[in-house]
Structures are given as C-alpha cells and as structure tokens.
Design a protein around this motif. Structure first.
Motif, PDB file in Angstrom:
ATOM      1  N   LEU A  98       0.625  -1.296   0.205  1.00  0.00           N
ATOM      2  CA  LEU A  98      -0.019  -0.040   0.036  1.00  0.00           C
ATOM      3  C   LEU A  98       0.830   1.092   0.155  1.00  0.00           C
ATOM      4  O   LEU A  98       0.267   2.451  -0.143  1.00  0.00           O
ATOM      5  N   GLY A  99       2.071   1.175  -0.011  1.00  0.00           N
ATOM      6  CA  GLY A  99       3.160   2.141   0.178  1.00  0.00           C
ATOM      7  C   GLY A  99       2.947   3.100   1.406  1.00  0.00           C
ATOM      8  O   GLY A  99       3.226   4.307   1.419  1.00  0.00           O
ATOM      9  N   VAL A 100       2.503   2.415   2.646  1.00  0.00           N
ATOM     10  CA  VAL A 100       2.322   3.431   3.988  1.00  0.00           C
ATOM     11  C   VAL A 100       3.609   2.855   5.063  1.00  0.00           C
ATOM     12  O   VAL A 100       3.344   3.065   6.095  1.00  0.00           O
ATOM     13  N   LEU A 101       4.659   2.090   4.452  1.00  0.00           N
ATOM     14  CA  LEU A 101       5.725   1.900   5.545  1.00  0.00           C
ATOM     15  C   LEU A 101       7.016   2.606   4.941  1.00  0.00           C
ATOM     16  O   LEU A 101       7.286   2.893   3.907  1.00  0.00           O
ATOM     17  N   TYR A 102       7.910   2.781   5.952  1.00  0.00           N
ATOM     18  CA  TYR A 102       9.178   3.273   5.593  1.00  0.00           C
ATOM     19  C   TYR A 102      10.290   2.583   6.763  1.00  0.00           C
ATOM     20  O   TYR A 102       9.689   2.587   7.831  1.00  0.00           O
ATOM     21  N   ASP A 146      16.949  -1.754  11.282  1.00  0.00           N
ATOM     22  CA  ASP A 146      15.898  -0.519  11.113  1.00  0.00           C
ATOM     23  C   ASP A 146      14.544  -1.265  11.812  1.00  0.00           C
ATOM     24  O   ASP A 146      14.184  -2.142  12.036  1.00  0.00           O
ATOM     25  N   VAL A 147      13.857  -0.042  12.382  1.00  0.00           N
ATOM     26  CA  VAL A 147      12.466  -0.114  12.563  1.00  0.00           C
ATOM     27  C   VAL A 147      11.623   0.259  11.815  1.00  0.00           C
ATOM     28  O   VAL A 147      11.988   1.015  10.768  1.00  0.00           O
ATOM     29  N   ILE A 148      10.556  -0.525  11.430  1.00  0.00           N
ATOM     30  CA  ILE A 148       9.493  -0.252  10.045  1.00  0.00           C
ATOM     31  C   ILE A 148       8.561   0.596  10.976  1.00  0.00           C
ATOM     32  O   ILE A 148       7.820   0.232  11.734  1.00  0.00           O
ATOM     33  N   ARG A 149       8.375   1.948  10.279  1.00  0.00           N
ATOM     34  CA  ARG A 149       7.330   2.850  10.722  1.00  0.00           C
ATOM     35  C   ARG A 149       6.147   2.869   9.904  1.00  0.00           C
ATOM     36  O   ARG A 149       6.211   2.475   8.735  1.00  0.00           O
ATOM     37  N   LEU A 150       5.082   3.216  10.484  1.00  0.00           N
ATOM     38  CA  LEU A 150       3.736   3.541   9.522  1.00  0.00           C
ATOM     39  C   LEU A 150       3.928   4.892   8.970  1.00  0.00           C
ATOM     40  O   LEU A 150       3.970   5.737  10.205  1.00  0.00           O
ATOM     41  N   ASN A 151       3.713   5.262   7.847  1.00  0.00           N
ATOM     42  CA  ASN A 151       3.523   6.577   7.460  1.00  0.00           C
ATOM     43  C   ASN A 151       2.002   7.038   7.492  1.00  0.00           C
ATOM     44  O   ASN A 151       1.386   6.700   6.831  1.00  0.00           O
ATOM     45  N   SER A 152       1.828   7.794   8.614  1.00  0.00           N
ATOM     46  CA  SER A 152       0.541   7.863   8.938  1.00  0.00           C
ATOM     47  C   SER A 152      -0.218   8.744   8.010  1.00  0.00           C
ATOM     48  O   SER A 152      -1.400   8.600   7.635  1.00  0.00           O
ATOM     49  N   ALA A 192       5.956   2.732  15.341  1.00  0.00           N
ATOM     50  CA  ALA A 192       6.469   1.723  14.836  1.00  0.00           C
ATOM     51  C   ALA A 192       5.757   0.232  14.661  1.00  0.00           C
ATOM     52  O   ALA A 192       5.048   0.014  15.669  1.00  0.00           O
ATOM     53  N   LEU A 193       5.734  -0.189  13.878  1.00  0.00           N
ATOM     54  CA  LEU A 193       5.171  -1.495  13.536  1.00  0.00           C
ATOM     55  C   LEU A 193       5.815  -2.698  13.466  1.00  0.00           C
ATOM     56  O   LEU A 193       5.517  -3.696  13.532  1.00  0.00           O
ATOM     57  N   ALA A 194       7.084  -2.706  13.266  1.00  0.00           N
ATOM     58  CA  ALA A 194       8.132  -3.531  13.287  1.00  0.00           C
ATOM     59  C   ALA A 194       9.431  -3.163  14.214  1.00  0.00           C
ATOM     60  O   ALA A 194      10.092  -2.285  13.686  1.00  0.00           O
ATOM     61  N   ARG A 195       9.675  -3.647  15.320  1.00  0.00           N
ATOM     62  CA  ARG A 195      10.994  -3.281  16.255  1.00  0.00           C
ATOM     63  C   ARG A 195      11.965  -4.136  15.777  1.00  0.00           C
ATOM     64  O   ARG A 195      11.915  -5.276  15.605  1.00  0.00           O
ATOM     65  N   ARG A 196      13.115  -3.507  16.238  1.00  0.00           N
ATOM     66  CA  ARG A 196      14.406  -4.329  16.289  1.00  0.00           C
ATOM     67  C   ARG A 196      14.295  -5.706  17.177  1.00  0.00           C
ATOM     68  O   ARG A 196      14.109  -5.363  18.247  1.00  0.00           O
ATOM     69  N   SER A 201       5.420  -5.286  16.227  1.00  0.00           N
ATOM     70  CA  SER A 201       5.219  -4.457  17.546  1.00  0.00           C
ATOM     71  C   SER A 201       3.917  -5.034  18.345  1.00  0.00           C
ATOM     72  O   SER A 201       3.064  -5.595  17.636  1.00  0.00           O
ATOM     73  N   TYR A 202       3.740  -4.347  19.301  1.00  0.00           N
ATOM     74  CA  TYR A 202       2.422  -4.552  20.047  1.00  0.00           C
ATOM     75  C   TYR A 202       1.166  -4.012  19.055  1.00  0.00           C
ATOM     76  O   TYR A 202      -0.010  -4.692  18.985  1.00  0.00           O
ATOM     77  N   HIS A 203       1.418  -2.817  18.695  1.00  0.00           N
ATOM     78  CA  HIS A 203       0.334  -2.395  17.794  1.00  0.00           C
ATOM     79  C   HIS A 203      -0.141  -3.222  16.560  1.00  0.00           C
ATOM     80  O   HIS A 203      -1.493  -3.337  16.305  1.00  0.00           O
ATOM     81  N   LEU A 204       0.685  -3.854  15.771  1.00  0.00           N
ATOM     82  CA  LEU A 204       0.397  -4.567  14.632  1.00  0.00           C
ATOM     83  C   LEU A 204       0.052  -5.957  15.203  1.00  0.00           C
ATOM     84  O   LEU A 204      -0.953  -6.393  14.539  1.00  0.00           O
ATOM     85  N   ALA A 205       0.566  -6.464  16.258  1.00  0.00           N
ATOM     86  CA  ALA A 205       0.335  -7.648  16.481  1.00  0.00           C
ATOM     87  C   ALA A 205      -1.037  -7.718  17.097  1.00  0.00           C
ATOM     88  O   ALA A 205      -2.111  -8.705  16.750  1.00  0.00           O
ATOM     89  N   VAL A 206      -1.590  -6.768  18.130  1.00  0.00           N
ATOM     90  CA  VAL A 206      -2.676  -6.843  18.675  1.00  0.00           C
ATOM     91  C   VAL A 206      -4.017  -6.545  17.584  1.00  0.00           C
ATOM     92  O   VAL A 206      -5.133  -7.123  17.651  1.00  0.00           O
ATOM     93  N   ALA A 207      -3.767  -5.799  16.511  1.00  0.00           N
ATOM     94  CA  ALA A 207      -4.890  -5.476  15.519  1.00  0.00           C
ATOM     95  C   ALA A 207      -5.063  -6.822  14.873  1.00  0.00           C
ATOM     96  O   ALA A 207      -6.051  -7.345  14.566  1.00  0.00           O
ATOM     97  N   VAL A 208      -3.856  -7.388  14.357  1.00  0.00           N
ATOM     98  CA  VAL A 208      -3.917  -8.815  13.607  1.00  0.00           C
ATOM     99  C   VAL A 208      -4.472 -10.059  14.516  1.00  0.00           C
ATOM    100  O   VAL A 208      -5.576 -10.635  13.961  1.00  0.00           O
TER     101      VAL A 208
END
Length: 288
Positions: A98-102, A146-152, A192-196, A201-208
């Motif tokens: 979707l192009g929403v990560l960096y 790298d940490v993977i972040r959501l481009n809000s 952060a959606l994927a931490r080192r 991350s908590y946020h991604l895992a709990v939503a999934v």
C-alpha cells in the motif's frame, strides 16, 4: 469480514497479558471485567510474548495458575504471539504494497535530538512523537537494524479519509470517538510496526490477533485508550473487522499510583500466599 461489529453480535472478549512478571490486582480486574462483559458469550486468553528478551516461561505458567485460581476458564489451545510471526510478516507485506511503510534507523537519542519546540517532550501512545526524519527512505533501503514505521499521512491518503473513529461501550451505552488526521499526526505520529529484534510491534500484533480471534469487544485499561487510534487505522488498512471497545478504570495503590508488575507486594501470588481468597479478591474489585 471488513467493517464494524455491532452490539448484537455474539460477544467475544479477551485478556492478553505479557509473561514478563507476575499478575497483580490490575490484571485481575481486567481479566474479570473481560469475562463479565463476555457473558453469555466467550472469554479468550492470549499470551502476548513478542518481547523474547523479557518474557519468561515461569511467568506464563503463573498467569495460567493465577487466572484459574480466580475462577476463570478459556478455550485451549491458547494463542501465543510468538507462534504467529508469519501472520505479522503477511500484514507488513500488505502494508508495504500500500506504500504506507518506511524503514527508520533513528535511535531514541536521535529522536530526542531531532525534536524542537513546540514538539519537544510531547509523547503519544508509542512514546515521543516521531519527527519524520526517515520518512522519505524507501523500503528497499531497509536494513536488519531498522525499525519499520507507519507513514500515517500516507495511510490516511491511501484510505481517502480525514478521520478515524471507534465506539466505546459503557454501562450508559455506546459513545463514538473520533480523531482527525491532523490530530493523529500531532498526538500519535508515525508509530513503529516492527521493532528491532522482534519482527513486529504491540500495535500491529494486537490488531492482527484481535481479528484472528474474532474479538467483538476489546476490554483493556484506560491507559491504552490512545493506542486504539493506531489499531483502528491498521484495521482499515488491512480490511479487518472493527470491534467495540471498553477501556476500564485502572487499579491504583493508596497513593493513587497505577499498579505495575514491579509492585510484587500486590501480585496475586503474594496475596494468595498471605491468605487472600479468590472470592475476597473479586469482592475487593467489585466483581462478584
């Protein structure tokens, strides 16, 4: 199934502790509240053990023992996040398409140094509001540290929306809550959606995981209220169901301080060893 969940759906709640310490009265209140709000539906247990550096098998065993002692029961096998890394990778791949990560190479010290007035010191549900230093880095440049972040901003643009909302439930009924894109950027930012070392991350895992367990009502403490905005945005991006939410009051000590796992004197194990009964704990928490 995408879209919202109404109060008419069979209620499924969950209690999702991390095995990083002994459960205390605050955990007992949350678990018992989740069970109470699931009646006559279903109460589930989930072990959130993605932080492998802090999680311990003895604490996981203690979780089961303490909850059974309180009179709680749940379907087995129990979902454990450490078994679900593939599901989180799949979600990250969807978001990347979707192009929403960096990828972000900033450390905490870098973030603090980059912040300037009036942002300096402002914290959101994910810590200091990230200033966007790495926002223009492509995912092709991602490295193992790298940490993977959501481009809000890109996430809102992708969805074609300018606000997110969720429904809070209470004894007095349902209350809609809304946050605009501008408010999201100022109070939440690029989380952060994927931490080192974790791969998620908590946020991604709990939503999934809430979607995977068909949770219709998320029951948790008010300290996680602001995190809900992140989860709602992820649900929309990943086309996941939107549960109802119930953020309950927090249990505090006599000085008004919120209980934490480091407060061993108030752990359920310590209280049990001191002669407390499960009925006595329930009564003290106002849940019979």
């Amino acid at each position: 199934m995408a879209g919202g969940i109404t109060d008419q759906a069979p209620v499924r709640t969950r209690f999702a502790p991390s095995p990083t310490g002994l459960l205390h009265l605050g955990h007992a209140f949350s678990a018992l509240t989740a069970q109470h709000l699931a009646t006559p539906g279903q109460f589930l247990l989930r072990i959130e053990d993605i932080d492998r550096t802090r999680c311990r098998p003895e604490y996981e065993t203690a979780i089961y023992d303490d909850l059974h002692w309180l009179g709680l029961d749940w379907p087995v096998p129990v979902m454990r996040q450490s078994d679900r890394m593939g599901a989180y990778r799949d979600a990250l791949e969807q978001l990347e398409k979707l192009g929403v990560l960096y990828p972000c190479r900033c450390r905490r010290g870098d973030i603090r140094a980059a912040l300037s007035a009036p942002q300096e010191g402002v914290e959101g549900p994910d810590g200091l509001i990230y200033p966007g230093t790495c926002r223009n880095r492509p995912m092709s440049a991602a490295g193992p540290d790298d940490v993977i972040r959501l481009n809000s901003a890109a996430a809102f643009d992708n969805l074609g929306i300018d606000e997110v909302s969720f429904t809070e439930t209470s004894g007095s009924g349902n209350t809609p809550n809304t946050l605009t894109q501008k408010q999201f950027m100022n109070s939440v930012g690029d989380v952060a959606l994927a931490r080192r070392g974790m791969g998620t991350s908590y946020h991604l895992a709990v939503a999934v995981d809430d979607a995977a367990q068909d949770i219709t009502k998320v029951v948790r403490g008010k300290d996680l209220f602001d995190s809900t905005w992140i989860h709602v945005l992820l649900q929309k991006l990943l086309k996941l169901p939107a549960p109802l939410y119930h953020h309950h009051d927090l249990i505090r000590d006599d000085s008004g301080k919120r209980l934490a796992k480091r407060d061993d004197a108030r752990s359920l194990r310590q209280l049990r060893d001191a002669g407390a009964s499960a009925d006595g704990i329930r009564h003290s928490l106002g849940i019979s």
